[in-house]
Design a protein around this motif. Sequence first.
Motif, short mmCIF file in Angstrom:
data_model
loop_
_atom_site.label_atom_id
_atom_site.label_comp_id
_atom_site.label_asym_id
_atom_site.label_seq_id
_atom_site.Cartn_x
_atom_site.Cartn_y
_atom_site.Cartn_z
N PHE A 47 0.83 -1.21 0.00
CA PHE A 47 0.00 0.00 0.00
C PHE A 47 0.86 1.26 0.00
CE2 PHE A 47 -2.47 3.39 2.01
CZ PHE A 47 -3.60 3.37 1.21
N ASP A 48 1.87 1.27 0.86
CA ASP A 48 2.67 2.49 0.99
C ASP A 48 3.46 2.81 -0.26
OD1 ASP A 48 1.71 2.81 3.54
OD2 ASP A 48 3.50 2.04 4.55
N ASP A 49 3.92 1.79 -1.00
CA ASP A 49 4.65 2.09 -2.23
C ASP A 49 3.73 2.18 -3.44
OD1 ASP A 49 4.15 -0.51 -3.15
OD2 ASP A 49 6.16 -1.23 -2.70
N ALA B 28 -11.17 -2.63 -5.64
CA ALA B 28 -11.67 -1.53 -6.46
C ALA B 28 -11.40 -0.19 -5.81
CB ALA B 28 -13.17 -1.71 -6.72
N ALA B 29 -11.47 -0.14 -4.48
CA ALA B 29 -11.22 1.10 -3.75
C ALA B 29 -9.74 1.45 -3.70
CB ALA B 29 -11.77 0.99 -2.33
N GLY B 30 -8.86 0.47 -3.96
CA GLY B 30 -7.42 0.73 -3.94
C GLY B 30 -6.71 0.21 -2.71
N CYS B 31 -7.38 -0.59 -1.89
CA CYS B 31 -6.77 -1.11 -0.67
C CYS B 31 -5.90 -2.33 -0.96
CB CYS B 31 -7.86 -1.50 0.33
SG CYS B 31 -8.82 -0.10 0.94
N THR B 32 -5.09 -2.71 0.02
CA THR B 32 -4.37 -3.98 0.00
C THR B 32 -4.97 -4.87 1.08
OG1 THR B 32 -2.65 -3.12 1.48
CG2 THR B 32 -2.27 -2.95 -0.90
N VAL C 100 -8.58 3.35 2.24
CA VAL C 100 -8.27 3.44 3.66
C VAL C 100 -6.87 2.91 3.94
CG1 VAL C 100 -8.90 2.59 5.95
CG2 VAL C 100 -10.67 3.30 4.35
N GLY C 101 -6.49 1.80 3.30
CA GLY C 101 -5.17 1.22 3.55
C GLY C 101 -5.21 -0.29 3.54
N VAL C 102 -4.76 -0.91 4.62
CA VAL C 102 -4.68 -2.37 4.73
C VAL C 102 -5.98 -2.90 5.34
CG1 VAL C 102 -3.47 -4.30 5.81
CG2 VAL C 102 -2.17 -2.33 4.95
N VAL C 103 -6.56 -3.87 4.66
CA VAL C 103 -7.81 -4.48 5.12
C VAL C 103 -7.54 -5.93 5.52
CG1 VAL C 103 -10.20 -5.01 4.57
CG2 VAL C 103 -9.08 -3.03 3.49
N ALA C 104 -7.92 -6.29 6.74
CA ALA C 104 -7.91 -7.69 7.16
C ALA C 104 -9.31 -8.25 6.98
CB ALA C 104 -7.48 -7.81 8.62
#
Length: 495
Positions: free
Chosen positions: A69-71, A184-188, A159-163
């Motif tokens: 996500f960060d890169d 689709a939202a761009g999360c990992t 949002v970021g990382v999803v568990a």
Amino acid sequence: MSALDTAWNFPHSVHTGSVPLLIDGTWSTSASGQTTPTYDPGTGDVIAQVTTAGPREAELAVAAARRAFDDQRWTRLSSAARGAILWRAAELMREQADELAAWESRNMGIPVPQARAMVDEAANQFQYYAGWTDKIHGHTVDVGPAERRVQGYTLREPVGVVAMIVPWNAPLISASKKLAPALAAGCTCVLKPAEETPLTALWLGQILHRAGVPDGVVNVITGPGDTVGATLAEHPDVDVVAFTGSTEVGRSIVHAATGNLKKLQLELGGKSPVIVMGDADLTRAIPGVAGAVFWNTGQVCAAGTRLFVHESVYDEVVAGVAAHGRRLRVGYGTEADVDLGPLISGKQLNRVSDYVASGQAQGARLVTGGRRIGTDGYFFEPTVLADVDQSMRVMREEIFGPVLGVMPFSTVDEAVELANDSSFGLAASVWTADGSVGHAVARRIRAGRVGINVHRAGGVYLPAGGYRQSGWGRENGERALDSYLEVKSVVSTLA
């Protein structure tokens, strides 16, 4: 073929050794070297040994998702490119649908034709959200008088990382309903399938990689909920937990998420009411009611397990639903013309049996079913308990089996009151020939989805979720994206 596919290829390698974890684009084993047997609930036989992850592997998977996500490994791709990858994943699922359905059936027990329909619905998730990748927009606004005009606009950002922690009753659909909108939202993502049914979730990880999802964007780890699931729920680098399962476990996730105030998307338990009015077309209502409770052997969060029938047709409906249940063929998933498969495990079989016994002990009348079928596998008869009341456990607690409780009512107000007398609010249905009554009752029922002369419909196109203790947030439709997006306001002066 990629290096990942060379290292392990599902389903061939499931027969030759332990099934590995997918972390940062690499198939790997756990530090402990332990494996967990995966069973065929139709026979009780072991069909695979799956790597048992622990807290260390959960940490590695979260770290991989955070780096990805960060890169901007995923979001630096154009929205069109990301949409094409999700669409390609759906195509690969359809190309392998027969094999996926066969393994879904073998691992969870559902008849193969129904498993095939589940694969189609899972693929629909990726096709639908492929179309949303380039449609996630904010809006603009001007504020204030001309001499002090401020221009503002909003951004909708991942949002970021999803568990993601998913259950055993519909493994492939449950995973897809979370992965597709999150991607689709761009999360990992870090996906943890249920211990009982991990196989198609791991296969889905391979499909997404083949479709072009970059390494680390989707990680799949298998292991116990009280170690792996708890680590994910508590982890400070996890931004969202998306969970489907029991309300009890949902509460524990709420507590675990307080450390960094994670966003939560929770689809929890249900005890869904079904109302049959006196004017209902019983030729449609009776099979509809039976399908609402017995489909997938009752192992459905939104199953219609509480039936309220107008007193004028009560006896006819009770007898009709019981007769329909007796006509359903219960058997192994690959047998011809099978309607229902087994329960998922011996533990679940005992749970369902205990609930039926509890209902009878409290005064319910057993109309049909109530017993285990055979000694191999975990098969259970479709069961109807009549003359129940709202105080009974079978009417208040989620059973997750093919067990229906039925009681009469006299007025519409009484039916609505009975339907709403529950701590849950996931789904409901009302059966009536009067459309105005149907819509009026639908507005009064406290549930996230209400059907009129249908109990289960809508698929990916309509949001689904619960009121009260049935959860937070929504899956399906545009609303599912909300769980995986943040809204940012940007303002600037025009001077």
